[in-house]
Design a protein around this motif. Structure first.
Motif, PDB file in Angstrom:
ATOM      1  N   PRO A  23      10.926  46.894  35.208  1.00 43.06           N
ATOM      2  CA  PRO A  23      12.242  47.121  34.602  1.00 43.06           C
ATOM      3  C   PRO A  23      12.986  48.385  34.762  1.00 43.06           C
ATOM      4  CG  PRO A  23      10.851  46.085  32.986  1.00 43.06           C
ATOM      5  CD  PRO A  23       9.880  46.474  34.152  1.00 43.06           C
ATOM      6  N   ALA A  24      12.254  49.269  34.910  1.00 40.32           N
ATOM      7  CA  ALA A  24      12.887  50.833  35.287  1.00 40.32           C
ATOM      8  C   ALA A  24      13.601  50.917  36.336  1.00 40.32           C
ATOM      9  CB  ALA A  24      11.635  51.829  35.123  1.00 40.32           C
ATOM     10  N   TYR A  25      13.213  50.070  37.311  1.00 45.41           N
ATOM     11  CA  TYR A  25      14.155  49.942  38.671  1.00 45.41           C
ATOM     12  C   TYR A  25      15.619  49.578  38.658  1.00 45.41           C
ATOM     13  CZ  TYR A  25       9.630  51.115  41.069  1.00 45.41           C
ATOM     14  OH  TYR A  25       8.531  51.730  41.591  1.00 45.41           O
ATOM     15  N   PHE A  26      15.607  48.699  37.529  1.00 43.45           N
ATOM     16  CA  PHE A  26      16.904  48.032  37.262  1.00 43.45           C
ATOM     17  C   PHE A  26      18.078  48.722  36.487  1.00 43.45           C
ATOM     18  CE2 PHE A  26      13.920  45.013  38.823  1.00 43.45           C
ATOM     19  CZ  PHE A  26      14.290  44.272  39.535  1.00 43.45           C
ATOM     20  N   GLY A  27      17.719  49.976  36.030  1.00 50.50           N
ATOM     21  CA  GLY A  27      18.503  50.677  35.074  1.00 50.50           C
ATOM     22  C   GLY A  27      18.880  49.925  33.882  1.00 50.50           C
ATOM     23  N   GLU A  28      20.259  49.930  33.536  1.00 50.55           N
ATOM     24  CA  GLU A  28      20.668  49.239  32.212  1.00 50.55           C
ATOM     25  C   GLU A  28      20.216  47.707  32.157  1.00 50.55           C
ATOM     26  OE1 GLU A  28      24.645  49.736  31.187  1.00 50.55           O
ATOM     27  OE2 GLU A  28      24.788  51.873  31.915  1.00 50.55           O
ATOM     28  N   GLU A  29      20.117  47.098  33.478  1.00 54.07           N
ATOM     29  CA  GLU A  29      19.998  45.514  33.462  1.00 54.07           C
ATOM     30  C   GLU A  29      18.287  45.474  33.035  1.00 54.07           C
ATOM     31  OE1 GLU A  29      19.392  41.987  36.647  1.00 54.07           O
ATOM     32  OE2 GLU A  29      20.562  43.735  37.328  1.00 54.07           O
ATOM     33  N   GLY A  30      17.527  46.413  33.633  1.00 57.95           N
ATOM     34  CA  GLY A  30      16.089  46.353  33.150  1.00 57.95           C
ATOM     35  C   GLY A  30      16.105  46.666  31.627  1.00 57.95           C
ATOM     36  N   SER A  31      16.686  47.487  31.010  1.00 61.60           N
ATOM     37  CA  SER A  31      16.549  47.811  29.711  1.00 61.60           C
ATOM     38  C   SER A  31      17.055  46.857  28.840  1.00 61.60           C
ATOM     39  CB  SER A  31      17.532  49.054  29.188  1.00 61.60           C
ATOM     40  OG  SER A  31      17.085  50.080  29.812  1.00 61.60           O
ATOM     41  N   ALA A  32      18.132  45.855  29.385  1.00 61.97           N
ATOM     42  CA  ALA A  32      18.644  44.999  28.613  1.00 61.97           C
ATOM     43  C   ALA A  32      17.495  43.729  28.536  1.00 61.97           C
ATOM     44  CB  ALA A  32      19.725  44.395  29.301  1.00 61.97           C
ATOM     45  N   GLU A  33      16.927  43.435  29.745  1.00 63.03           N
ATOM     46  CA  GLU A  33      15.825  42.456  29.629  1.00 63.03           C
ATOM     47  C   GLU A  33      14.630  42.789  29.029  1.00 63.03           C
ATOM     48  OE1 GLU A  33      14.123  38.922  30.330  1.00 63.03           O
ATOM     49  OE2 GLU A  33      16.161  39.408  31.183  1.00 63.03           O
ATOM     50  N   VAL A  34      14.138  44.087  28.730  1.00 63.06           N
ATOM     51  CA  VAL A  34      13.220  44.606  27.845  1.00 63.06           C
ATOM     52  C   VAL A  34      13.591  44.097  26.226  1.00 63.06           C
ATOM     53  CG1 VAL A  34      11.734  46.468  26.967  1.00 63.06           C
ATOM     54  CG2 VAL A  34      12.264  46.136  29.311  1.00 63.06           C
ATOM     55  N   GLU A  35      14.790  44.441  26.204  1.00 67.13           N
ATOM     56  CA  GLU A  35      15.203  44.347  24.806  1.00 67.13           C
ATOM     57  C   GLU A  35      15.347  42.682  24.495  1.00 67.13           C
ATOM     58  OE1 GLU A  35      17.731  45.596  21.309  1.00 67.13           O
ATOM     59  OE2 GLU A  35      18.167  46.924  23.400  1.00 67.13           O
ATOM     60  N   ARG A  36      15.701  41.824  25.453  1.00 65.90           N
ATOM     61  CA  ARG A  36      15.651  40.195  25.274  1.00 65.90           C
ATOM     62  C   ARG A  36      14.114  39.899  25.056  1.00 65.90           C
ATOM     63  NH1 ARG A  36      19.887  40.465  28.902  1.00 65.90           N
ATOM     64  NH2 ARG A  36      18.631  40.554  30.622  1.00 65.90           N
ATOM     65  N   GLN A  37      13.155  40.580  25.678  1.00 65.91           N
ATOM     66  CA  GLN A  37      11.868  40.292  25.624  1.00 65.91           C
ATOM     67  C   GLN A  37      11.285  40.730  24.202  1.00 65.91           C
ATOM     68  OE1 GLN A  37      10.181  38.152  27.460  1.00 65.91           O
ATOM     69  NE2 GLN A  37      11.899  38.064  29.048  1.00 65.91           N
ATOM     70  N   LEU A  38      11.616  41.884  23.711  1.00 70.14           N
ATOM     71  CA  LEU A  38      11.424  42.284  22.525  1.00 70.14           C
ATOM     72  C   LEU A  38      11.983  41.427  21.240  1.00 70.14           C
ATOM     73  CD1 LEU A  38      11.886  46.358  22.766  1.00 70.14           C
ATOM     74  CD2 LEU A  38       9.754  45.000  22.306  1.00 70.14           C
ATOM     75  N   LYS A  39      13.045  40.960  21.327  1.00 71.51           N
ATOM     76  CA  LYS A  39      13.569  39.998  20.679  1.00 71.51           C
ATOM     77  C   LYS A  39      12.921  38.573  20.607  1.00 71.51           C
ATOM     78  CE  LYS A  39      18.188  41.797  20.518  1.00 71.51           C
ATOM     79  NZ  LYS A  39      19.629  41.560  20.672  1.00 71.51           N
ATOM     80  N   LYS A  40      12.440  38.183  21.605  1.00 71.54           N
ATOM     81  CA  LYS A  40      11.531  37.078  21.739  1.00 71.54           C
ATOM     82  C   LYS A  40      10.190  37.159  20.891  1.00 71.54           C
ATOM     83  CE  LYS A  40      12.858  34.962  26.231  1.00 71.54           C
ATOM     84  NZ  LYS A  40      12.446  34.700  27.571  1.00 71.54           N
ATOM     85  N   LEU A  41       9.705  38.488  20.818  1.00 73.57           N
ATOM     86  CA  LEU A  41       8.426  38.778  20.213  1.00 73.57           C
ATOM     87  C   LEU A  41       8.814  38.971  18.812  1.00 73.57           C
ATOM     88  CD1 LEU A  41       6.890  40.817  23.080  1.00 73.57           C
ATOM     89  CD2 LEU A  41       6.396  38.621  22.591  1.00 73.57           C
ATOM     90  N   GLY A  42      10.033  39.093  18.422  1.00 74.39           N
ATOM     91  CA  GLY A  42      10.291  39.296  16.809  1.00 74.39           C
ATOM     92  C   GLY A  42      10.541  40.819  16.595  1.00 74.39           C
TER      93      GLY A  42
END
Length: 52
Positions: A23-42
């Motif tokens: 995700p680091a290669y994708f800048g803001e988009e990568g950060s947003a995806e990590v945040e979405r995954q964190l939300k899935k994990l509660g």
């Protein structure tokens, strides 16, 4: 490894699967995806940033 580290690494792993690369290669988009995954994990990014 504490629980926050485990959750963060799991979110990074899942985001990598979605994006096809670290995700680091994708800048803001990568950060947003990590945040979405964190939300899935509660969790949220703020939860991970707080150590303790």
């Amino acid at each position: 490894m504490d629980n926050n580290d485990y959750i963060f690494y799991k979110a990074m792993e899942e985001a990598s699967k979605v994006l096809g690369a670290d995700p680091a290669y994708f800048g803001e988009e990568g950060s947003a995806e990590v945040e979405r995954q964190l939300k899935k994990l509660g969790r949220g990014l703020d939860d991970i940033r707080k150590k303790g």
